[in-house]
Write an enzyme that holds these catalytic residues in place. Structure first.
Site, short mmCIF file in Angstrom:
data_model
loop_
_atom_site.label_atom_id
_atom_site.label_comp_id
_atom_site.label_asym_id
_atom_site.label_seq_id
_atom_site.Cartn_x
_atom_site.Cartn_y
_atom_site.Cartn_z
N ARG A 25 -5.28 -3.39 -2.75
CA ARG A 25 -4.36 -2.28 -2.47
C ARG A 25 -3.34 -2.62 -1.39
NH1 ARG A 25 -8.43 2.40 -2.32
NH2 ARG A 25 -8.96 2.71 -4.51
N ARG A 29 -0.36 2.63 0.48
CA ARG A 29 0.02 3.77 1.31
C ARG A 29 0.06 3.49 2.80
NH1 ARG A 29 -4.63 7.50 -1.02
NH2 ARG A 29 -5.64 5.46 -0.86
N ARG A 38 7.14 6.72 -2.53
CA ARG A 38 6.20 7.73 -3.02
C ARG A 38 6.79 9.14 -2.88
NH1 ARG A 38 1.30 8.83 0.82
NH2 ARG A 38 3.07 9.77 1.91
N TYR A 151 -14.16 7.78 -15.50
CA TYR A 151 -13.09 8.77 -15.37
C TYR A 151 -12.91 9.56 -16.66
CZ TYR A 151 -11.71 6.81 -10.87
OH TYR A 151 -11.70 6.41 -9.56
#
Length: 341
Positions: A25, A29, A38, A151
């Site tokens: 990652r 973020r 974003r 999921y």
């Protein structure tokens, strides 16, 4: 030729002056540059717009300077391509409004034409390769079939995925049918990524640790291993199973080039369980990047000492957290570059 090929040399079991380093990652973020994009574009717009995906992929290469880039995308682009409706909202995580609970629903899921449904990912790979200009290798990735299945059946994230597990145990024929469709799609998808130019691929089994060792073999590993077998002739394959230390010895018998390790498994145990020869990747606790910078650097050097500099790729034990200061992420990378045995 790639100018910085440390990552590829480690995957080839070659001797290196220091281990390579990247972070799961890393295109994410914790970077202000990422957050700026974003705020302008929703999640799947970022994934599906090659220019945005490529820019996000390259951001950490400019800012924190790891030894490899990983394509900005998401594991859930695969079920979306298979006819499973997925919504992803920032801070809420993935939502599948109509989770799969019956054989009839499984029958409606299809193995897609990859270029028609996921061609935008291949365009992002090609554009990213141009932007990287052979400075560092590019990693492509996919979720494990079990993780995608979790999921699709649960309908959202979960601490235990009891509904997904229950579906496997109460309706195994439907479960295995769905897992095989995801596997077949993932093989086609990763092969297209290799054709588009990625230098290696990683399979993320984020929820493998939810299963018992016996159930892991039946519902996760045998499908991951199909993917490894299908890709191993074409590229280097890394398998990362979070919480799956119990399967490391089995994984080490596969054609995978490297195995990811999370922070709950020590370097010594990981080397022992895998027989000591396969390249290992990991396993710094992402939360530890909140430690003072001198502590981070000291712990990174201790981690490299524990794993050994060869047959090793420095990484986190899972994805970098959004609240990590950028200078702490830089310190993690710098610590590896400063390492001298």
């Amino acid at each position: 030729m790639i100018k910085n090929d440390l990552f590829l040399r480690a995957l080839n079991n070659e001797k290196v002056e220091r281990p390579p380093v990247w972070m799961m990652r890393q295109a994410g973020r914790y970077l202000p540059e990422f957050r700026a994009l974003r705020d302008k574009y929703d999640f799947f717009t970022r994934c599906e717009t090659p220019e945005l995906a490529a820019e996000i992929t390259v951001q950490p290469i400019r800012i924190v300077q790891p030894d490899a880039a990983i394509l900005f995308s998401d594991i859930l682009v695969v079920p979306r391509a298979m006819g499973i409706h997925v919504e992803l909202k920032d801070n809420l995580g993935p939502i599948i409004p109509n989770p799969i609970r019956t054989m009839e629903q499984v029958d409606q899921v299809f193995v897609p034409n990859i270029q028609e449904t996921l061609g935008y990912v291949m365009d992002a790979v090609k554009l990213t390769k141009e932007m990287l200009n052979d400075e560092v290798p590019l990693i492509g990735f996919a979720g494990s079939p079990w993780t995608i299945f979790c999921y699709a059946v649960e309908g959202k994230g979960s601490k235990s995925f009891d509904t997904a597990k229950g579906f496997c145990f109460s309706n195994p024929v439907a479960a295995h049918t769905l897992l095989q469709k995801i596997t077949d799609t993932t093989i086609l998808y990763l092969k297209e990524k290799v054709n588009a130019g990625v230098n290696a691929v990683q399979i993320f089994d984020s929820w493998g640790g939810m299963l018992s060792p016996a159930d892991y073999q039946e519902f996760s590993w045998k499908y991951i291993n199909q993917i490894v077998d299908a890709l191993a002739e074409e590229t280097k394959v890394i398998v990362f199973g979070k919480g799956c230390w119990f399967a490391l010895s089995e994984m080490a018998q596969s054609k995978a080039s490297a195995l990811g390790v999370d922070w709950t498994c020590s370097a010594r145990n990981a080397r022992y369980l895998t027989g000591g020869n396969i390249t290992l990747q990991g396993n710094f606790d992402p939360s530890r990047l909140l430690s003072p910078i001198p502590t981070i650097k000291k712990m990174v050097h201790e981690m490299i000492d524990a794993f050994g500099k060869d047959n090793y790729i420095v990484n986190l034990g899972h994805g970098i957290l959004p609240n990590i200061p950028v200078d702490h992420a830089k310190a993690f990378i710098e610590a590896v570059k400063e390492y001298n045995q």
